[in-house]
Design an enzyme around this catalytic site. Sequence first.
Site, PDB file in Angstrom:
ATOM      1  N   ILE A 117      35.011  32.508   1.992  1.00  0.00           N
ATOM      2  CA  ILE A 117      33.802  32.490   1.158  1.00  0.00           C
ATOM      3  C   ILE A 117      34.121  32.171  -0.308  1.00  0.00           C
ATOM      4  O   ILE A 117      33.284  31.625  -1.016  1.00  0.00           O
ATOM      5  CB  ILE A 117      33.008  33.813   1.303  1.00  0.00           C
ATOM      6  CG1 ILE A 117      31.578  33.607   0.799  1.00  0.00           C
ATOM      7  CG2 ILE A 117      33.694  34.968   0.594  1.00  0.00           C
ATOM      8  CD1 ILE A 117      30.558  34.439   1.470  1.00  0.00           C
ATOM      9  N   ASN A 149      31.534  47.586  -2.062  1.00  0.00           N
ATOM     10  CA  ASN A 149      31.276  49.009  -1.825  1.00  0.00           C
ATOM     11  C   ASN A 149      30.517  49.542  -3.027  1.00  0.00           C
ATOM     12  O   ASN A 149      30.395  48.855  -4.049  1.00  0.00           O
ATOM     13  CB  ASN A 149      32.569  49.782  -1.542  1.00  0.00           C
ATOM     14  CG  ASN A 149      33.518  49.731  -2.713  1.00  0.00           C
ATOM     15  OD1 ASN A 149      33.188  50.192  -3.808  1.00  0.00           O
ATOM     16  ND2 ASN A 149      34.692  49.141  -2.521  1.00  0.00           N
ATOM     17  N   GLY A 173      39.301  43.017   1.939  1.00  0.00           N
ATOM     18  CA  GLY A 173      38.451  42.043   2.624  1.00  0.00           C
ATOM     19  C   GLY A 173      37.841  41.010   1.681  1.00  0.00           C
ATOM     20  O   GLY A 173      38.506  40.505   0.778  1.00  0.00           O
ATOM     21  N   VAL A 174      36.575  40.709   1.896  1.00  0.00           N
ATOM     22  CA  VAL A 174      35.847  39.733   1.081  1.00  0.00           C
ATOM     23  C   VAL A 174      35.875  40.159  -0.393  1.00  0.00           C
ATOM     24  O   VAL A 174      36.086  39.339  -1.291  1.00  0.00           O
ATOM     25  CB  VAL A 174      34.375  39.636   1.550  1.00  0.00           C
ATOM     26  CG1 VAL A 174      33.547  38.799   0.606  1.00  0.00           C
ATOM     27  CG2 VAL A 174      34.296  39.078   2.961  1.00  0.00           C
ATOM     28  N   ASP A 175      35.658  41.436  -0.610  1.00  0.00           N
ATOM     29  CA  ASP A 175      35.590  41.997  -1.961  1.00  0.00           C
ATOM     30  C   ASP A 175      36.893  41.729  -2.716  1.00  0.00           C
ATOM     31  O   ASP A 175      36.882  41.234  -3.861  1.00  0.00           O
ATOM     32  CB  ASP A 175      35.354  43.515  -1.804  1.00  0.00           C
ATOM     33  CG  ASP A 175      34.807  44.172  -3.050  1.00  0.00           C
ATOM     34  OD1 ASP A 175      34.432  43.444  -3.988  1.00  0.00           O
ATOM     35  OD2 ASP A 175      34.739  45.416  -3.063  1.00  0.00           O
ATOM     36  N   SER A 233      29.596  44.083   6.610  1.00  0.00           N
ATOM     37  CA  SER A 233      29.893  45.290   7.414  1.00  0.00           C
ATOM     38  C   SER A 233      30.735  45.038   8.668  1.00  0.00           C
ATOM     39  O   SER A 233      31.070  45.990   9.375  1.00  0.00           O
ATOM     40  CB  SER A 233      28.622  46.058   7.827  1.00  0.00           C
ATOM     41  OG  SER A 233      28.049  46.724   6.720  1.00  0.00           O
ATOM     42  N   GLY A 279      33.803  44.033   8.957  1.00  0.00           N
ATOM     43  CA  GLY A 279      35.245  44.177   8.783  1.00  0.00           C
ATOM     44  C   GLY A 279      35.618  45.642   8.647  1.00  0.00           C
ATOM     45  O   GLY A 279      35.491  46.422   9.600  1.00  0.00           O
ATOM     46  N   TYR A 332      34.073  48.031   7.453  1.00  0.00           N
ATOM     47  CA  TYR A 332      32.984  48.960   7.764  1.00  0.00           C
ATOM     48  C   TYR A 332      32.657  49.047   9.257  1.00  0.00           C
ATOM     49  O   TYR A 332      31.734  49.770   9.650  1.00  0.00           O
ATOM     50  CB  TYR A 332      31.744  48.638   6.931  1.00  0.00           C
ATOM     51  CG  TYR A 332      31.830  49.138   5.499  1.00  0.00           C
ATOM     52  CD1 TYR A 332      32.919  49.896   5.057  1.00  0.00           C
ATOM     53  CD2 TYR A 332      30.825  48.872   4.572  1.00  0.00           C
ATOM     54  CE1 TYR A 332      33.005  50.362   3.740  1.00  0.00           C
ATOM     55  CE2 TYR A 332      30.902  49.345   3.258  1.00  0.00           C
ATOM     56  CZ  TYR A 332      31.994  50.084   2.850  1.00  0.00           C
ATOM     57  OH  TYR A 332      32.067  50.554   1.566  1.00  0.00           O
TER      58      TYR A 332
HETATM   59  N1  AR6 Z   1      35.792  34.909   3.425  1.00  0.00           N
HETATM   60  C1  AR6 Z   1      34.891  35.124   4.422  1.00  0.00           C
HETATM   61  N2  AR6 Z   1      34.924  36.189   5.234  1.00  0.00           N
HETATM   62  C2  AR6 Z   1      35.931  37.073   5.060  1.00  0.00           C
HETATM   63  C3  AR6 Z   1      36.915  36.933   4.041  1.00  0.00           C
HETATM   64  C4  AR6 Z   1      36.816  35.788   3.194  1.00  0.00           C
HETATM   65  N3  AR6 Z   1      37.686  35.557   2.218  1.00  0.00           N
HETATM   66  N4  AR6 Z   1      37.756  38.009   4.125  1.00  0.00           N
HETATM   67  C5  AR6 Z   1      37.323  38.775   5.155  1.00  0.00           C
HETATM   68  N5  AR6 Z   1      36.236  38.218   5.728  1.00  0.00           N
HETATM   69  P1  AR6 Z   1      34.933  43.132   4.956  1.00  0.00           P
HETATM   70  P2  AR6 Z   1      32.791  45.154   5.154  1.00  0.00           P
HETATM   71  C6  AR6 Z   1      35.408  38.700   6.864  1.00  0.00           C
HETATM   72  O1  AR6 Z   1      35.940  44.123   5.381  1.00  0.00           O
HETATM   73  O2  AR6 Z   1      33.051  45.345   6.601  1.00  0.00           O
HETATM   74  C7  AR6 Z   1      36.063  46.249   1.202  1.00  0.00           C
HETATM   75  O3  AR6 Z   1      37.211  47.013   0.965  1.00  0.00           O
HETATM   76  C8  AR6 Z   1      35.950  39.787   7.732  1.00  0.00           C
HETATM   77  O4  AR6 Z   1      36.777  39.237   8.751  1.00  0.00           O
HETATM   78  O5  AR6 Z   1      35.262  42.227   3.817  1.00  0.00           O
HETATM   79  O6  AR6 Z   1      31.377  45.038   4.669  1.00  0.00           O
HETATM   80  C9  AR6 Z   1      34.896  46.625   0.301  1.00  0.00           C
HETATM   81  O7  AR6 Z   1      35.338  47.033  -0.985  1.00  0.00           O
HETATM   82  C10 AR6 Z   1      34.678  40.393   8.309  1.00  0.00           C
HETATM   83  O8  AR6 Z   1      34.193  39.618   9.412  1.00  0.00           O
HETATM   84  O9  AR6 Z   1      33.532  43.853   4.536  1.00  0.00           O
HETATM   85  C11 AR6 Z   1      34.277  47.766   1.042  1.00  0.00           C
HETATM   86  O10 AR6 Z   1      34.941  48.981   0.786  1.00  0.00           O
HETATM   87  C12 AR6 Z   1      33.651  40.238   7.166  1.00  0.00           C
HETATM   88  O11 AR6 Z   1      34.229  39.271   6.284  1.00  0.00           O
HETATM   89  C13 AR6 Z   1      34.471  47.383   2.500  1.00  0.00           C
HETATM   90  O12 AR6 Z   1      35.613  46.525   2.512  1.00  0.00           O
HETATM   91  C14 AR6 Z   1      33.372  41.504   6.377  1.00  0.00           C
HETATM   92  O13 AR6 Z   1      34.557  42.261   6.231  1.00  0.00           O
HETATM   93  C15 AR6 Z   1      33.313  46.582   3.036  1.00  0.00           C
HETATM   94  O14 AR6 Z   1      33.500  46.357   4.421  1.00  0.00           O
END
Ligand code: AR6
Length: 174
Positions: free
Chosen positions: A10, A23, A31-33, A121, A123, A125
Site C-alpha cells: 500500500i 491502532n 504491519g501496514v502501520d 483487521s 493481520g 488484529y
Molecule cells: N501493504 C498492504 N497490505 C499490507 C502491508 C502493506 N505494506 N503490510 C501488511 N499488510 P495489519 P490490522 C496486510 O496487521 O490487522 C499494527 O501493529 C496484512 O497482510 O497491518 O488492522 C497497528 O499498529 C493484512 O492482510 O493490520 C495495529 O496495532 C492487512 O494488511 C495493528 O497492527 C492488515 O494487517 C492493526 O492490525
Amino acid sequence: MRVTLVRGDITEQDADAVVNAANSSLLGGGGVDGAIHRRGGPAILRECRELRASRYGGGLPTGQAVATTAGDLPARWVIHTVGPVHSSTEDRSDLLASCYRESLRVADELGAAVVAFPAVSAGVYGWPVGDAARIAVETVRATATKVTDVRFVLFNEEAYTAFERALGTGENGR
Ligand code: AR6
C-alpha cells in the site's frame, strides 16, 4: 464507484489517499502501520502526535478515521482508521464496516477521489480474511460517497483471493 484489486504494497500506491490500519494510539506499530510510517517519514508521526494532543487525547476510537499528510509517500493523504480486534465471542462486524464508511467520509471531506485500502483487521488484529473481505466489499459498495475509485491493496495471495471472491470476480465467478 469502481472497485479494483491490486496485489502489492500500500505504501507504493499512487492514490489520492491511502488508508492505514492503525491502532488507537496513532503512534505507529507493525504491519501496514509500520510500513506507512517507515516509508512516509516523520511528517506523518508529527501530525499524529498533534491529533493526539488536540482531538484524540484518549486515542482514536475503534471504527473511526482521521487524515494526515502522506509525507514522502506517493499519495497525498493517509487516512488512519482503527479496526476492531477479532473476537470469537462477540460480533464486531459493525465496527469493521464503520472503518470503511468513516474512511470514505473523511476522503469525501478531503476531496480524495481515488482511495487505496488494505485489508483492515486481517493481520495483527486476527480477523479471518474471508470475512474481512466480505465486510470490506459490501460496505464500500453500500456507502454513498464521491470517491470514484476504491482500490483494495492485498499483500498476499490468500488475501487477494478472498477479495476476488467477495467481489465476485474470482475463478468461476465465485
Ligand atoms: N501493504 C498492504 N497490505 C499490507 C502491508 C502493506 N505494506 N503490510 C501488511 N499488510 P495489519 P490490522 C496486510 O496487521 O490487522 C499494527 O501493529 C496484512 O497482510 O497491518 O488492522 C497497528 O499498529 C493484512 O492482510 O493490520 C495495529 O496495532 C492487512 O494488511 C495493528 O497492527 C492488515 O494487517 C492493526 O492490525
